[in-house]
Design an enzyme around this catalytic site. Structure first.
Site, mmCIF file in Angstrom:
data_model
loop_
_atom_site.group_PDB
_atom_site.id
_atom_site.type_symbol
_atom_site.label_atom_id
_atom_site.label_comp_id
_atom_site.label_asym_id
_atom_site.label_seq_id
_atom_site.Cartn_x
_atom_site.Cartn_y
_atom_site.Cartn_z
ATOM 1 N N HIS A 199 56.076 -27.511 10.137
ATOM 2 C CA HIS A 199 57.049 -28.074 11.083
ATOM 3 C C HIS A 199 56.292 -29.119 11.900
ATOM 4 C CE1 HIS A 199 59.572 -28.076 14.733
ATOM 5 N NE2 HIS A 199 60.506 -27.413 14.071
ATOM 6 N N ASP A 243 51.371 -20.659 13.016
ATOM 7 C CA ASP A 243 52.733 -20.897 13.499
ATOM 8 C C ASP A 243 53.619 -19.785 12.939
ATOM 9 O OD1 ASP A 243 55.318 -21.644 13.943
ATOM 10 O OD2 ASP A 243 55.173 -23.602 12.981
ATOM 11 N N GLN A 299 58.876 -18.785 12.054
ATOM 12 C CA GLN A 299 59.812 -18.267 11.047
ATOM 13 C C GLN A 299 59.342 -16.935 10.461
ATOM 14 O OE1 GLN A 299 62.716 -19.547 10.498
ATOM 15 N NE2 GLN A 299 62.432 -21.457 11.622
ATOM 16 N N LYS A 331 64.059 -17.296 18.704
ATOM 17 C CA LYS A 331 64.354 -16.997 17.295
ATOM 18 C C LYS A 331 64.224 -15.496 17.022
ATOM 19 C CE LYS A 331 62.881 -21.347 15.017
ATOM 20 N NZ LYS A 331 63.135 -22.326 16.034
ATOM 21 N N CYS A 382 62.762 -30.977 10.985
ATOM 22 C CA CYS A 382 61.458 -31.235 11.628
ATOM 23 C C CYS A 382 60.321 -31.052 10.639
ATOM 24 C CB CYS A 382 61.249 -30.350 12.853
ATOM 25 S SG CYS A 382 62.544 -30.473 14.062
#
Lengths: 415, 118
Positions: A128, A205, A208, A231, A370
């Protein structure tokens, strides 16, 4: 019009998902939300926690001695304990931010002092922009080398390429735990080990990944993990940076001002200890208290169920999309991905698909997500795609309705 | 739905292509979404203008560029300056206009910026 696709989701599991669904006040009718990858819906428990703070003890934290202020501080710090427990970390290692992007930027800022001219920072093409641009800028400023690891045509991270690029002068490896476009879950443990063997810092990261899979920071061995609270069923405006204590102890905050100090003089200041050092100014108190409730919500369902159920669901989504003629699906097979699938209908622009689905009550995201370099790398038409991302309240029926609506799109757009 | 009308303009665009010797060329785009429209304007001696476009992007943005240029072509500068979203609504219906406003109005907004530079 049932297509040839198998479904191994159990009836009991669907019943559990339907019960979880009732916890979300925004799902009032028969709308279908397939955009949890952008932001998750908020369960009643989270909304209630935010309401309680704003209505019953709406004071600032870490400042005053009256009962509201004490209650607000307790609840805010309790949220930190909840997040720490979720990750199996110390609570001093949990820094609250406004989102995952801010968390990664903070990690980049803290690590910037270790990066020198001629050093290398490695990211992957899966990233991202939030895990791409902060490192690109850091390299530009320091005269360091910004190095991007490739993927293959299926969206698997090219581990040979990673090992080739992982040179002695590599200072930081910043990698996603799960791609927000193709869903790829790279072999994080191997990546961390290889990077650590070269003495590099590792920043992950988890935007997700954390909402769908358990993370144990102790056994993972990374230095930073960033993710979004919003999220993970938390309110918007919430994010988390987990950082190794010894690195946080040596770092500086992005912002200066209130909260982050021990003492200020006319010629200098002493910084507070982490994590307060990194939470400058009045934080998103209600939001963070809501995030604490969101973590309780996740724990009450349990990652075991979330992982087991969503694995079946994403397989069904993937197989269903693949069964539609003219649909291109991007990324690896479902056993190698997290709970999302990006695709296109050949001949229809992804905005048009998402818009039409929206008119049908089905919410998906379209665009570059993104992740422009990844779309270009995989030669995806228009450099954009439609993305359906799942949560534990979704059911196979939601996916059937998506597929039926895609056939309608094909008919309407005459492809 | 006006979708068939949109699709006709998308698949068979009117006024698509470069205008040689254009007096004004202006590129418009919706940042972040990738829709691009380039408007060409050539002023004739009778005070009327020729308009054409090039571009790429979603069905609605490109179809509406075709509809807009077709509608504006041959009008006077003043007439184009006075155009508003009404003619688009008449052509594509208010549902598409409302739900796809940025896509639908990209060409018109670019055209109006371009004409002010004439």
């Amino acid at each position: 019009m049932r297509r040839n696709r198998s479904m191994d989701v159990l009836v009991e599991e669907i019943a559990i998902a339907n019960n979880i669904r009732k916890e979300f006040p925004s799902l009032r009718g028969d709308e279908i939300y397939l955009d949890s990858g952008a932001t998750s819906l908020k369960p009643r428990k989270v909304i209630e926690a935010v309401r309680r703070y704003e209505e019953e003890f709406p004071a600032n934290v870490h400042r005053s001695a009256y009962p509201w202020a004490e209650k607000a501080t307790d609840e805010y710090e309790n949220a930190r304990k909840n997040v720490a427990k979720l990750l199996n970390s110390k609570k001093e290692e949990i820094v609250f931010t406004k989102n995952c992007t801010e968390a990664i930027n903070l990690a980049a800022f803290i690590l910037s002092k270790y990066v020198n001219r001629g050093d290398r920072i490695i990211v992957s093409i899966l990233e991202h922009h939030a895990n791409f641009l902060p490192w690109m800028r850091l390299c530009n400023r320091k005269g360091a080398e910004f190095t991007v690891v490739d993927v293959d045509e299926e969206g698997f991270l090219d581990m040979d390429d990673f090992q080739r690029k992982l040179t002695k002068n590599t200072k930081i490896v910043a990698i996603t735990m799960a791609s927000n476009v193709v869903g790829t879950v790279p072999p994080i443990k191997d990546i961390v080990k290889l990077a650590k063997d070269k003495g590099a810092f590792v920043v992950l990261d988890g935007a997700q990944y954390v909402p769908h899979h358990r993370v144990n920071v102790g056994s993972l061995g990374a230095d930073f993990i960033a993710f979004s609270g919003h999220k993970l069923f938390g309110p918007s405006g919430t994010g988390v940076l987990w950082g190794r204590k010894d690195i946080l102890d040596e770092g500086e905050p992005l912002l200066l001002g209130g909260s982050m100090i021990k003492e200020v003089y006319i010629d200098g200041f002493e910084m507070a200890d982490p994590p307060t050092r990194y939470e400058t100014g009045t934080p998103n108190i209600g939001g963070i208290i809501g995030l604490g409730a969101a973590v309780e919500f996740v724990e009450s369902i349990g990652y075991d169920f979330i992982e087991r159920y969503e694995k079946k669901l994403v397989r069904y989504l993937y197989d269903s999309l693949k069964s539609v003629e003219g649909v291109e699906v991007y990324g690896p097979p479902p056993e190698h991905r997290t709970s999302l699938v990006a695709f296109n209908i050949r001949g229809v622009h992804p905005h048009d698909v998402a818009w039409y689905l929206g008119l049908e009550g089905i919410m998906v995201r379209s665009g570059g997500h993104c992740a422009h370099p990844l779309h270009r790398r995989l030669s995806i038409p228009f450099n954009q795609s439609v993305r359906a991302s799942l949560s534990v309240f979704n059911t196979p029926e939601d996916i059937d309705r998506l597929i039926d609506a895609l056939y309608k799109v094909k008919r309407s757009f005459k492809v | 739905m006006f979708l068939d009308y949109i699709l006709d303009h998308y698949h068979n665009p009117r006024r698509r292509g470069k205008l040689e010797d254009a007096d004004v060329v202006l590129k418009g785009g919706n940042p972040g979404c990738g829709d691009v429209v380039i408007i060409y304007i050539r002023k004739g001696e009778d005070g009327r203008v020729e308009v054409s476009f090039e571009g790429e992007g979603c069905t609605v943005s490109q179809a509406c560029a075709s509809i807009t240029c077709d509608f504006a072509n041959g009008k006077t500068v003043e007439e184009i300056k006075n155009l508003d979203y009404k003619f688009l609504e008449e052509h594509i219906g208010d549902e598409i206009l409302k739900t796809r406003f940025k896509c639908a109005t990209l060409a018109l907004d670019t055209l109006k910026s371009a004409i002010s530079g004439l």
